[in-house]
Scaffold this motif. Structure first.
Motif, short mmCIF file in Angstrom:
data_model
loop_
_atom_site.label_atom_id
_atom_site.label_comp_id
_atom_site.label_asym_id
_atom_site.label_seq_id
_atom_site.Cartn_x
_atom_site.Cartn_y
_atom_site.Cartn_z
N GLY A 155 51.51 -2.32 -16.75
CA GLY A 155 50.84 -1.41 -17.68
C GLY A 155 49.57 -1.96 -18.27
N GLY A 156 49.07 -3.08 -17.74
CA GLY A 156 47.87 -3.70 -18.25
C GLY A 156 48.17 -5.05 -18.88
N VAL A 157 47.13 -5.84 -19.07
CA VAL A 157 47.29 -7.18 -19.65
C VAL A 157 46.74 -7.15 -21.06
CG1 VAL A 157 46.65 -9.60 -19.46
CG2 VAL A 157 47.11 -8.29 -17.40
N GLU A 158 47.55 -7.53 -22.00
CA GLU A 158 47.13 -7.54 -23.40
C GLU A 158 46.39 -8.84 -23.71
OE1 GLU A 158 49.35 -7.58 -27.72
OE2 GLU A 158 50.20 -6.34 -26.13
N ILE A 159 45.37 -8.74 -24.54
CA ILE A 159 44.65 -9.94 -24.96
C ILE A 159 45.47 -10.66 -26.03
CG2 ILE A 159 42.58 -10.85 -26.06
CD1 ILE A 159 40.99 -8.63 -24.88
N VAL A 160 45.87 -11.86 -25.72
CA VAL A 160 46.63 -12.70 -26.66
C VAL A 160 46.01 -14.09 -26.65
CG1 VAL A 160 48.80 -11.45 -26.32
CG2 VAL A 160 48.28 -13.41 -24.87
N PRO A 161 46.25 -14.91 -27.68
CA PRO A 161 45.74 -16.29 -27.64
C PRO A 161 46.26 -17.02 -26.41
CG PRO A 161 46.51 -15.73 -29.84
CD PRO A 161 46.92 -14.60 -28.95
N ALA A 162 45.37 -17.70 -25.70
CA ALA A 162 45.77 -18.41 -24.48
C ALA A 162 46.85 -19.43 -24.77
CB ALA A 162 44.54 -19.08 -23.85
N SER A 163 46.81 -19.99 -25.97
CA SER A 163 47.79 -21.02 -26.34
C SER A 163 49.21 -20.46 -26.46
CB SER A 163 47.40 -21.68 -27.66
OG SER A 163 47.33 -20.71 -28.69
N SER A 164 49.33 -19.14 -26.59
CA SER A 164 50.65 -18.53 -26.77
C SER A 164 51.30 -18.11 -25.46
CB SER A 164 50.55 -17.31 -27.70
OG SER A 164 49.85 -16.27 -27.06
N VAL A 165 50.55 -18.19 -24.36
CA VAL A 165 51.06 -17.70 -23.08
C VAL A 165 52.27 -18.51 -22.61
CG1 VAL A 165 50.52 -17.38 -20.62
CG2 VAL A 165 48.85 -16.73 -22.37
N ALA A 166 52.21 -19.83 -22.76
CA ALA A 166 53.33 -20.68 -22.32
C ALA A 166 54.63 -20.29 -23.02
CB ALA A 166 52.99 -22.15 -22.57
N GLY A 167 54.55 -20.07 -24.33
CA GLY A 167 55.74 -19.69 -25.08
C GLY A 167 56.27 -18.34 -24.64
N ILE A 168 55.37 -17.38 -24.41
CA ILE A 168 55.79 -16.06 -23.94
C ILE A 168 56.46 -16.16 -22.58
CG2 ILE A 168 54.94 -13.79 -23.22
CD1 ILE A 168 52.67 -14.12 -25.28
N ALA A 169 55.85 -17.00 -21.70
CA ALA A 169 56.40 -17.17 -20.35
C ALA A 169 57.78 -17.81 -20.39
CB ALA A 169 55.44 -18.01 -19.51
N GLU A 170 57.96 -18.83 -21.21
CA GLU A 170 59.26 -19.51 -21.30
C GLU A 170 60.32 -18.59 -21.90
OE1 GLU A 170 58.79 -23.23 -23.27
OE2 GLU A 170 57.45 -24.07 -21.75
N ASP A 171 59.90 -17.76 -22.86
CA ASP A 171 60.84 -16.79 -23.44
C ASP A 171 61.29 -15.77 -22.39
OD1 ASP A 171 60.66 -18.03 -25.87
OD2 ASP A 171 59.20 -16.61 -26.72
N ALA A 172 60.41 -15.54 -21.40
CA ALA A 172 60.75 -14.60 -20.33
C ALA A 172 61.57 -15.25 -19.23
CB ALA A 172 59.47 -14.01 -19.75
N GLY A 173 61.84 -16.56 -19.36
CA GLY A 173 62.70 -17.23 -18.41
C GLY A 173 62.00 -18.13 -17.42
N LEU A 174 60.70 -18.33 -17.56
CA LEU A 174 59.97 -19.20 -16.63
C LEU A 174 60.20 -20.66 -17.02
CD1 LEU A 174 58.56 -16.44 -16.06
CD2 LEU A 174 56.46 -17.74 -15.64
N SER A 175 60.11 -21.54 -16.01
CA SER A 175 60.20 -22.97 -16.28
C SER A 175 58.93 -23.43 -16.98
CB SER A 175 60.37 -23.74 -14.97
OG SER A 175 59.20 -23.64 -14.17
#
Length: 543
Positions: A462-482
């Motif tokens: 549905g599109g990519v939301e603009i978020v702080p780049a520093s927060s991407v790792a945390g979002i990814a790990e919360d989604a189950g990524l290593s």
């Protein structure tokens, strides 16, 4: 000093109106967090603040003629103050949208045309030229000071205090308005409601279509809006294209109606035949392009600085400081040059420098934007905008007689705010759309496992939301990524943000280059003897 009290009063109101947008731009990340909203929602609020003004500015100018210009100025200032207070107290983005984007915008449509008309009422000859140049310089100073004022207050106090201060300033303006002479008597004019609706809905459809292009796509549907699970994409074409087409048709009908009203002896909302005046047509076109570039620049740079680099509002304002200094300095330089250089020469120099500055800014793009090249690019952009701000007000207002000054003031407001709306909507959509495209390509080409690529693609469909780049790792790990995959995704996202910024700067270069052709009708004589009669005589000679 007493002679310039009127300019000080009117300039104070002008300063507040222009300041508003730039203050909000550098406060984006703080407001997003404070109101629990998104950058896309703030882009919409910023766009509709100026779009509200553009959509009903002609009505505001006409009401100034009907009520009296000073009365319209006072009423508009009070409405604006109410909007500012509502914004200051807003508990959510919906209330902010109402107070800032709607109520403040409606107040401004009465104030802005009245400022231009009251300058014409209170000054003549060289003093009038100086007064318009001062108002232009005040606008430039507000654009320049906004990031620093907003950055300081947002960082050390709260962004809401900016709007509280606006309430106080507008209250003082209202109390001092009696010192402003209004020599033009109110007119008994019937306002054509269909014209108001045609112009308002036409502009809203065009700009809203552009604003949503980042999500819906321009022609081919990307992520169309849904009603009860059914996507809305008539005949397989994006709703963006249909909205822009519908808006263009409404504006065409609006122009035809104005001509029909004049032919039948009824007063139009705007005399479209004024666009036959080459000087006015060129001045308004350059003004619109200037505000498109300014709004685009002031949206995408703060978004990158805050959402990618994690800078706070004050640090963002400091990054923009070279532009601020140059804008104020060259507004003064442009005013001084007007005694020896023609408006066309000054404007064309400003436009040329603006193109160069956009190229320099594109060349400066790197991960941290720390290079001295970026500072030079921002300084050059400020210099160009300062030169333009010093000339265009007088170029437009001197193209007509005093009785038409309110109408031209309204047209100036339309082009200023339509340009700002288009700049935020168009450049913002280019930035966000390019981010989505670049991120999708980056994920596909990355070393991420295929199942992770599939998951990321599905989550960002549905599109990519603009978020702080520093927060991407945390979002990814919360989604189950290593942690390793999260680090890779963070790198891809950061690179995508850089790529999208380059694309947006290139769009600015294109707009600035196209705007060069608009200045051919700017007067080539040194300002001072230019009057409405001279402009019309020249028009007759060239036609």
């Amino acid at each position: 000093m007493k002679k310039w009290l009127v300019v000080i009063i009117l300039g104070s109101a002008q300063f507040v109106m222009v300041l508003d947008g730039t203050v909000m731009n550098v406060s984006i990340s703080t407001v997003v967090a404070d109101l629990d909203t998104t950058v896309a929602a703030m882009q919409a609020a910023i766009t509709f603040y100026t779009l509200t003004m553009a959509a009903v500015m002609l009505l505001g100018a006409k009401l100034g003629d009907v009520w009296g210009r000073r009365r319209a100025f006072v009423i508009g200032s009070i409405v604006y103050a109410i909007g500012s207070l509502t914004t200051a107290l807003s508990p959510n983005v919906q209330t902010l949208f109402l107070g800032w984007s709607i109520i403040e915008g409606l107040g401004a449509v009465l104030v802005i045309p009245a400022i231009a008309a009251l300058i014409a009422d209170n000054y003549t000859g060289r003093d009038r030229i100086t007064a318009y140049a001062v108002i232009g310089a005040v606008s430039g100073a507000a654009v320049a000071a906004g990031p620093l004022i907003g950055g300081f207050i947002t960082t050390y106090l709260n962004w809401r205090y900016v709007f509280v201060a606006e309430v106080v300033i507008m209250a003082v303006v209202v109390l001092c308005a009696r010192l402003v002479a209004d020599s033009t008597p109110p007119q008994k004019v019937r306002i054509d409601v269909p014209s108001v609706l045609l112009s308002a809905f036409g502009l809203v459809f065009v700009v809203f279509g552009m604003l949503q292009s980042k999500t819906w796509g321009w022609i081919t549907p990307l992520h169309s809006p849904e009603v009860e699970g059914v996507e809305i994409a008539p005949l397989g074409i994006s709703l963006t294209a249909w909205l822009i087409l519908a808006g263009s048709v409404l504006l065409y009908v609006f122009v035809r109606r104005q001509k029909a009203l004049v032919a039948s002896g009824r007063p139009p909302l705007v005399h479209v035949e004024m666009f036959r005046i080459t000087q006015l047509r060129s001045g308004l076109s350059v003004l619109g392009a200037q505000y498109t570039i300014t709004a685009g620049l002031f949206f995408m740079v703060p978004v990158y600085l805050q959402m990618t680099l994690g800078l706070d509002a004050l640090q963002t304002g400091i990054k923009i400081f070279p532009l601020s200094v140059a804008l104020i300095l060259f507004s003064i330089v442009g005013t001084r040059l007007s005694s020896t250089w023609s408006p066309r020469r000054i404007v064309q120099w400003g436009q040329a420098v603006l193109v160069v500055s956009a190229v320099v800014l594109l060349a400066s793009v790197d991960i941290e934007l720390k290079s001295w090249v970026f500072a030079i690019g921002m300084f050059c952009a400020g210099a160009a905008l300062g030169l333009l701000a010093s000339q265009l007000g007088n170029v437009n207002m001197s193209s007509v007689s005093g009785t038409e000054s309110s109408e031209v003031g309204g047209l100036q407001g339309v082009f200023q705010n339509l340009g700002s709306s288009l700049g935020t909507a168009l450049i913002g959509s280019v930035l966000i759309g390019a981010l989505a495209t670049s991120f999708a390509g980056g994920v596909a080409a990355s070393t991420l496992p295929e199942n992770v690529k599939g998951s990321v693609t599905e989550l960002t469909a549905g599109g990519v939301e603009i978020v702080p780049a520093s927060s991407v790792a945390g979002i990814a790990e919360d989604a189950g990524l290593s942690s390793a995959d999260a680090a890779t995704l963070t790198s891809v996202y950061a690179e995508s943000q850089i790529s999208s910024l380059r694309t947006a700067f290139f769009a600015l270069i294109a707009i600035a280059a196209v705007a060069l052709v608009f200045s051919r009708g700017i007067p080539a004589e040194v300002a001072g003897r230019s009057t409405a009669e001279t402009a019309r005589t020249k028009e007759g000679q060239t036609s």
